[in-house]
Design an enzyme around this catalytic site. Structure first.
Site, PDB file in Angstrom:
ATOM      1  N   CYS A   1      19.415  -9.085 162.115  1.00  0.00           N
ATOM      2  CA  CYS A   1      20.820  -9.369 161.803  1.00  0.00           C
ATOM      3  C   CYS A   1      21.002 -10.832 161.404  1.00  0.00           C
ATOM      4  O   CYS A   1      20.094 -11.651 161.534  1.00  0.00           O
ATOM      5  CB  CYS A   1      21.702  -9.046 163.003  1.00  0.00           C
ATOM      6  SG  CYS A   1      21.859  -7.276 163.317  1.00  0.00           S
TER       7      CYS A   1
ATOM      8  N   HIS B   1      27.161 -11.116 162.550  1.00  0.00           N
ATOM      9  CA  HIS B   1      27.903 -11.096 163.815  1.00  0.00           C
ATOM     10  C   HIS B   1      27.884 -12.467 164.473  1.00  0.00           C
ATOM     11  O   HIS B   1      27.219 -13.402 163.999  1.00  0.00           O
ATOM     12  CB  HIS B   1      27.317 -10.039 164.764  1.00  0.00           C
ATOM     13  CG  HIS B   1      25.882 -10.273 165.141  1.00  0.00           C
ATOM     14  ND1 HIS B   1      25.484 -11.169 166.111  1.00  0.00           N
ATOM     15  CD2 HIS B   1      24.732  -9.711 164.662  1.00  0.00           C
ATOM     16  CE1 HIS B   1      24.176 -11.145 166.231  1.00  0.00           C
ATOM     17  NE2 HIS B   1      23.682 -10.275 165.357  1.00  0.00           N
TER      18      HIS B   1
END
Length: 418
Positions: free
Chosen positions: A116, A100
């Protein structure tokens, strides 16, 4: 010409190396680009293994793992940035782990996340458009520099670094680097034409024509065809060729500085900016083959076909001379005397100014003339096939000479500038 299947880059794969905080994007085995990323604060936070993208979101909302309000997407407080590529790591459904954007760009390149993979916002937006659901994502942890998989870091053309589309400049396939043709030769003033009907790219300068076809290893340079070791391919409507094509087929000088990863390309700049280019033809003169040396091949100026004056006139039985005092090219064919000023002034036939332009052009000491002028003034009959690259010329013995006299008003104006 043997045609090979056209390569279409449609199957992406993502490789993430936690050890170097890099993400590499491949399509059909071609390495497109390498991006800096941020991964987990602890080695175990970002799970290693083979996963797949299972969720794609635009401006994803976010809630802190410890609870709290839902932060909508697109606001500065949201740490996920503009895009989310959720992966099914460790049996999850794509909402726990993902690639992301971020609201802390200073963290890129460090170990900063809860698991992440963070990217710069511009990078994730670009990547998002190329990654469909189902894309393979491999996460590893070693000291391999993914950027070193590319043969070069930079390319220059006559010491200028070309502007490529974002992340689509140098592309690597094994040991072979690929470059987009149009972006390279545009700095040299070459003419580039894509033929939809034949799926071919023609690159022309005043010295050579290079014809290539994505998916085919055959390359035609002027009138000779060669077989290369690797085929070009199409990517985002751009034709990419192996780096050695520029030396072997385009006549460039290629060099790599000692200790450098920059490919330096050098080639003469076309002084005409692609206005006049080589245009090779198979020619018949009065039904017989008419072969020109490569140094005197026909040229193209827009829609005008330019032919070398002396050999064409000699084939028609005409004599060609030079009037140094008047600075005119003189052509005599039977009872026709044609004077062509090299300064662009109107030509004369037997002393009478004619409207038909001669478009005389001089290259490497050779005078070229618009073929339509010879057709009009001497009554030649020319048949040009663009598709087959053939030219048939007939010079009938009793051809009627046809040319238009300028109206008297235009005649007086034109003559005042002689």
């Amino acid at each position: 010409m043997l045609a090979f299947p056209q390569v279409a880059l449609t199957e992406p794969r993502v490789l993430i190396n936690k050890g170097t905080n890099q993400l590499a994007l491949f399509e059909n085995g071609y390495l497109l680009d390498v991006f800096p990323v941020a991964t987990g604060r602890q080695p175990q936070f970002t799970p290693e293994g083979d996963w797949r993208v299972v969720v794609k979101l635009v401006y994803p909302a976010w809630r802190h793992p410890d609870g709290g309000p839902l932060i909508p997407g697109g606001v500065p407080e949201n740490p996920l940035g503009p895009r989310w590529l959720g992966i099914n790591a460790l049996g999850t459904s794509g909402s726990n782990y993902g690639v992301h954007g971020n609201n802390a760009p200073y963290s890129i390149g460090t170990y900063a996340s809860s698991g992440c993979v963070r990217m710069y916002n511009d990078d994730i937006v670009w990547l998002y458009e190329r990654i469909p659901v189902g894309t393979e994502v491999e996460i590893v942890n070693n000291d391999q520099d993914l950027a070193a998989l590319k043969k070069y870091d930079h390319v220059t053309v006559n010491d200028i670094e070309p502007e490529f589309p974002p992340h689509l400049g140098l592309i690597q396939a094994g040991k072979v680097a690929y470059l987009p043709v149009r972006q390279i030769v545009s700095y040299l003033g070459y003419r580039v034409i894509w033929d939809d009907s034949a799926d071919t790219l023609l690159v022309s300068s005043i010295e050579r024509e290079v014809l290539i076809k994505p998916g085919s290893r055959f390359v035609t340079v002027n009138t000779k065809t060669y077989e290369a070791g690797d085929a070009p391919f199409l990517l985002d409507d751009m034709t990419y060729v192996p780096d050695y094509y520029f030396k072997n087929f385009f006549g460039f000088e290629n060099s790599i500085g000692e200790g450098s990863r920059t490919l330096a390309l050098r080639a003469p700049v076309d002084p005409n900016g692609g206005r006049v280019v080589k245009y090779n033809l198979a020619i018949q003169f009065n039904g017989k083959p008419f072969n020109l040396p490569e140094s005197l091949s026909t040229l193209k100026d827009g829609q005008n076909l330019l032919v070398p004056l002396r050999p064409f006139c000699a084939a028609a039985g005409a004599t060609v001379g030079w009037n140094d005092e008047m600075k005119t090219v003189e052509i005599k064919l039977k009872d026709k005397q044609v004077s062509i000023p090299v300064n662009g002034s109107p030509s004369r036939v037997n002393g009478v100014v004619v409207e038909t332009p001669a478009n005389i052009f001089i290259h490497n000491g050779t005078s070229y003339l618009n073929l339509s002028f010879l057709d009009s003034v001497f009554g030649f009959s020319s048949e040009l096939s663009e598709q087959t690259r053939t030219l048939k010329i007939s010079t009938a013995k009793n051809a009627q000479v046809v040319f238009r006299l300028l109206p008297s008003a235009q005649l007086s104006l034109r003559m005042t500038g002689l």
